[in-house]
Each structure stands twice: as C-alpha cells, then as structure tokens.
Design an enzyme around this catalytic site. Sequence first.
Site, PDB file in Angstrom:
ATOM      1  N   HIS A  32      37.873  77.404 -29.243  1.00 47.10           N
ATOM      2  CA  HIS A  32      39.336  77.375 -29.126  1.00 47.10           C
ATOM      3  C   HIS A  32      39.854  78.811 -29.156  1.00 47.10           C
ATOM      4  O   HIS A  32      39.051  79.769 -29.245  1.00 47.10           O
ATOM      5  CB  HIS A  32      39.936  76.519 -30.254  1.00 47.10           C
ATOM      6  CG  HIS A  32      39.447  76.882 -31.618  1.00 47.10           C
ATOM      7  ND1 HIS A  32      39.734  78.094 -32.219  1.00 47.10           N
ATOM      8  CD2 HIS A  32      38.654  76.221 -32.501  1.00 47.10           C
ATOM      9  CE1 HIS A  32      39.180  78.148 -33.409  1.00 47.10           C
ATOM     10  NE2 HIS A  32      38.502  77.024 -33.613  1.00 47.10           N
ATOM     11  N   HIS A  35      38.364  81.304 -31.697  1.00 41.60           N
ATOM     12  CA  HIS A  35      37.081  81.908 -31.321  1.00 41.60           C
ATOM     13  C   HIS A  35      37.288  82.978 -30.252  1.00 41.60           C
ATOM     14  O   HIS A  35      36.686  84.050 -30.300  1.00 41.60           O
ATOM     15  CB  HIS A  35      36.145  80.849 -30.716  1.00 41.60           C
ATOM     16  CG  HIS A  35      35.720  79.764 -31.637  1.00 41.60           C
ATOM     17  ND1 HIS A  35      36.081  78.453 -31.451  1.00 41.60           N
ATOM     18  CD2 HIS A  35      34.933  79.798 -32.747  1.00 41.60           C
ATOM     19  CE1 HIS A  35      35.534  77.716 -32.402  1.00 41.60           C
ATOM     20  NE2 HIS A  35      34.844  78.494 -33.204  1.00 41.60           N
ATOM     21  N   LYS A 147      40.409  82.051 -41.189  1.00 51.49           N
ATOM     22  CA  LYS A 147      40.630  80.666 -41.610  1.00 51.49           C
ATOM     23  C   LYS A 147      39.527  80.222 -42.581  1.00 51.49           C
ATOM     24  O   LYS A 147      39.791  79.564 -43.568  1.00 51.49           O
ATOM     25  CB  LYS A 147      40.689  79.708 -40.428  1.00 51.49           C
ATOM     26  CG  LYS A 147      41.071  78.297 -40.887  1.00 51.49           C
ATOM     27  CD  LYS A 147      41.156  77.325 -39.780  1.00 51.49           C
ATOM     28  CE  LYS A 147      39.813  76.877 -39.292  1.00 51.49           C
ATOM     29  NZ  LYS A 147      39.058  76.029 -40.243  1.00 51.49           N
ATOM     30  N   GLN A 151      33.961  81.698 -46.407  1.00 48.34           N
ATOM     31  CA  GLN A 151      32.779  82.030 -45.603  1.00 48.34           C
ATOM     32  C   GLN A 151      32.725  83.537 -45.349  1.00 48.34           C
ATOM     33  O   GLN A 151      31.676  84.178 -45.503  1.00 48.34           O
ATOM     34  CB  GLN A 151      32.851  81.261 -44.277  1.00 48.34           C
ATOM     35  CG  GLN A 151      31.894  81.748 -43.215  1.00 48.34           C
ATOM     36  CD  GLN A 151      31.880  80.840 -42.004  1.00 48.34           C
ATOM     37  OE1 GLN A 151      31.364  79.742 -42.052  1.00 48.34           O
ATOM     38  NE2 GLN A 151      32.446  81.287 -40.889  1.00 48.34           N
ATOM     39  N   VAL A 174      44.387  82.088 -36.092  1.00 48.14           N
ATOM     40  CA  VAL A 174      45.156  81.771 -34.882  1.00 48.14           C
ATOM     41  C   VAL A 174      45.679  80.342 -35.035  1.00 48.14           C
ATOM     42  O   VAL A 174      44.919  79.436 -35.407  1.00 48.14           O
ATOM     43  CB  VAL A 174      44.280  81.905 -33.608  1.00 48.14           C
ATOM     44  CG1 VAL A 174      45.054  81.488 -32.368  1.00 48.14           C
ATOM     45  CG2 VAL A 174      43.776  83.344 -33.471  1.00 48.14           C
ATOM     46  N   MET A 182      43.977  76.785 -35.865  1.00 45.00           N
ATOM     47  CA  MET A 182      43.008  76.291 -34.874  1.00 45.00           C
ATOM     48  C   MET A 182      41.686  75.967 -35.562  1.00 45.00           C
ATOM     49  O   MET A 182      41.192  76.752 -36.377  1.00 45.00           O
ATOM     50  CB  MET A 182      42.742  77.376 -33.839  1.00 45.00           C
ATOM     51  CG  MET A 182      43.953  77.713 -33.017  1.00 45.00           C
ATOM     52  SD  MET A 182      43.820  76.842 -31.462  1.00 45.00           S
ATOM     53  CE  MET A 182      45.271  77.459 -30.646  1.00 45.00           C
ATOM     54  N   SER A 183      41.131  74.826 -35.212  1.00 45.56           N
ATOM     55  CA  SER A 183      39.826  74.417 -35.730  1.00 45.56           C
ATOM     56  C   SER A 183      39.224  73.433 -34.739  1.00 45.56           C
ATOM     57  O   SER A 183      39.949  72.601 -34.177  1.00 45.56           O
ATOM     58  CB  SER A 183      40.011  73.726 -37.086  1.00 45.56           C
ATOM     59  OG  SER A 183      38.842  72.994 -37.407  1.00 45.56           O
ATOM     60  N   SER A 184      37.914  73.512 -34.553  1.00 55.48           N
ATOM     61  CA  SER A 184      37.269  72.556 -33.638  1.00 55.48           C
ATOM     62  C   SER A 184      37.484  71.138 -34.146  1.00 55.48           C
ATOM     63  O   SER A 184      37.550  70.187 -33.365  1.00 55.48           O
ATOM     64  CB  SER A 184      35.766  72.848 -33.543  1.00 55.48           C
ATOM     65  OG  SER A 184      35.566  74.179 -33.153  1.00 55.48           O
TER      66      SER A 184
HETATM   67  O1  PAF Z   1      32.268  79.412 -38.768  1.00 54.54           O
HETATM   68  C1  PAF Z   1      31.380  78.796 -38.133  1.00 54.54           C
HETATM   69  O2  PAF Z   1      31.582  78.314 -37.017  1.00 54.54           O
HETATM   70  C2  PAF Z   1      30.000  78.644 -38.757  1.00 54.54           C
HETATM   71  O3  PAF Z   1      30.062  78.450 -40.123  1.00 54.54           O
HETATM   72  C3  PAF Z   1      29.053  79.811 -38.404  1.00 54.54           C
HETATM   73  C4  PAF Z   1      29.553  81.135 -38.975  1.00 54.54           C
HETATM   74  C5  PAF Z   1      28.902  79.925 -36.899  1.00 54.54           C
HETATM   75  C6  PAF Z   1      27.669  79.552 -39.010  1.00 54.54           C
HETATM   76  O4  PAF Z   1      27.116  78.377 -38.518  1.00 54.54           O
END
Ligand code: PAF
Length: 283
Positions: A32, A35, A147, A151, A174, A182-184
């Site tokens: 999206h 990314h 977001k 992580q 975003v 935005m999130s898948s």
């Molecule tokens: O944020 C993500 O999409 C995932 O956690 C990542 C960093 C690609 C690791 O699988």
Amino acid sequence: MKICRTIESLSSALSSVGQQSIGFVPTMGFLHAGHLSLVEKCRQENDLAVVSIYVNPAQFAPNEDLNRYPRDPDRDIALLEKERTDLLFMPDAMEIYPPGYETYIRVEGLEAALCGKSRPRHFRGVATVVLKLFNLVGPQRAYFGQKDAQQAIIILRMVRDLHLPVQVRVLPIVRDSDGLAMSSRNVYLTPVERRAALHLPKALGNAAALIHDGVRDDAAIKKTMADELAKDPLVCIDYIAMVRLQDLADLVAVEPGNTLIAAAVHVGKTRLIDNLLLGDLSC
Ligand code: PAF
C-alpha cells in the site's frame, strides 16, 4: 526489476553491486502507499533499491492469520516496477526456514511490552527474519514504517546490540483520507468495521490535542483515548499505553521528545495498531 526467488539467485544478482549503496525495504507484500513511501525514500537515498516480499510464518501464532494474510504478488510486482525498484527478493517459505531450522533472535524486554503481551512470539519471529534478510541483502540502509513502532524500536536495538552495519530509517505513518493508518490488514474490514476502526486515529488525535493543551498525565491521556474507543461496541481494546521510547517502560507523564503513545484494538476479527510519536525513531 530483477526478481529473485532463491537465496542463490539473490547472491548472484548482488555479486555485481560493487561500491553501489544498497537500500532495503522488507515487506510481507500486499503493498500500500505506506510501503511505497518507504521504497520511494529508499530509491532517493541509495544507488540500488531492494525490496523483499515474504510472509514470515515465524511471526504468526497458530491462531493468527498466516493462511489468510492478503497476497497479490502480480499487483505488488507492478507497483514496485512503477517505483523503479531494482531488485525484488520473493523467497519461498522453505528458503528461509529449511527443515532443521533452530536459530531465533530475541530482543528481550522490548519484545515483551505492548503488542508482545498478546503476541508473545511475534517479535522473535520479526527480529529473526529481519536479521536473516539483512545478512542476505547486505544493505547500508533499511526502511521501516512508524506504524509498527515497537517493531522499529526492536530492530533499532538489535542493530545496536549486534553491531550490524545498517542504518535504520523509520518513516512517518501514511494514512488513508479517512485517517486510518495504512495496513495490509485493513482489507479485512467490512464497511461497518472500517467506520468503527476510525475511532483509533480519532483517539490518538484526542490525545494529541490534550497534550497540545498542556496535559501530561498518563491517566488523563489514556482516559480520553478509552472514551473515544468506547463509542463503538465493535471496538475492543487490547491496550492503550504511554511508554518511553528507549525501553518501552510505562510513563506516568509525557517525557517531551521521548514518548510513544500506542494502542491496539480488535475490530471484529481484525487487530489494528496505531500510535502517536513524541520523539525521533532513527539511528
Ligand atoms: O512489517 C512487516 O511487514 C514485517 O514485520 C517485516 C518487517 C517485513 C518482517 O516480516
């Protein structure tokens, strides 16, 4: 754009890179605009832009959505071509975790806070795959979205603790035009759920407004967020937290430049996260 589906073809493609700088955007696909903002920045700051698409089984618990995680590789490839990505690494599951695989990375303490409470092995899976991908791609810079703030903080700490020669860049959230980050996983939401989900960015907006007005106290900030989220019975709160950036320890008052206000909610079967960053996440 060159597409590599095996580690062997990836290392052969990277063997001719020479002195060119490599920027890297790891993703799980179903791309999206969030990314694509990472890929765009990666292109601007490096000679070569490398993206990976890999739905990492190690970061999903058995009861989570690994099997139904949205996938559309053809669309992703078209989007990455348009962004002038140089190389796409799209390995099969077995490439990354062959039979007999045993090694995992734990960023202790940080992985147990916030989302780690309800997803205890999630960040072990994330840190492991990100380290493996860093080793395979060898980037000078790697790009992550704010977001997924926890992580990003975990990856920053892993890079620091293990002396990895990678600069981690964390780029702003975003949002869709309605405010939802935005999130898948947003694709899972029905129209009614999506309307309910908007209470999450609204709750963070209310927190920002209180802080702007001089409120610092965690209870008042969390209460305004909880009140907003309680407006729709479809929204079920996982957590609302105000933590220090370095160690994700709970704060009782906003520390200027050093605070993350984060929340996770369930809307129907979909888990959503969002946050307000009062500080800087980069190295
Ligand atoms: O944020 C993500 O999409 C995932 O956690 C990542 C960093 C690609 C690791 O699988």
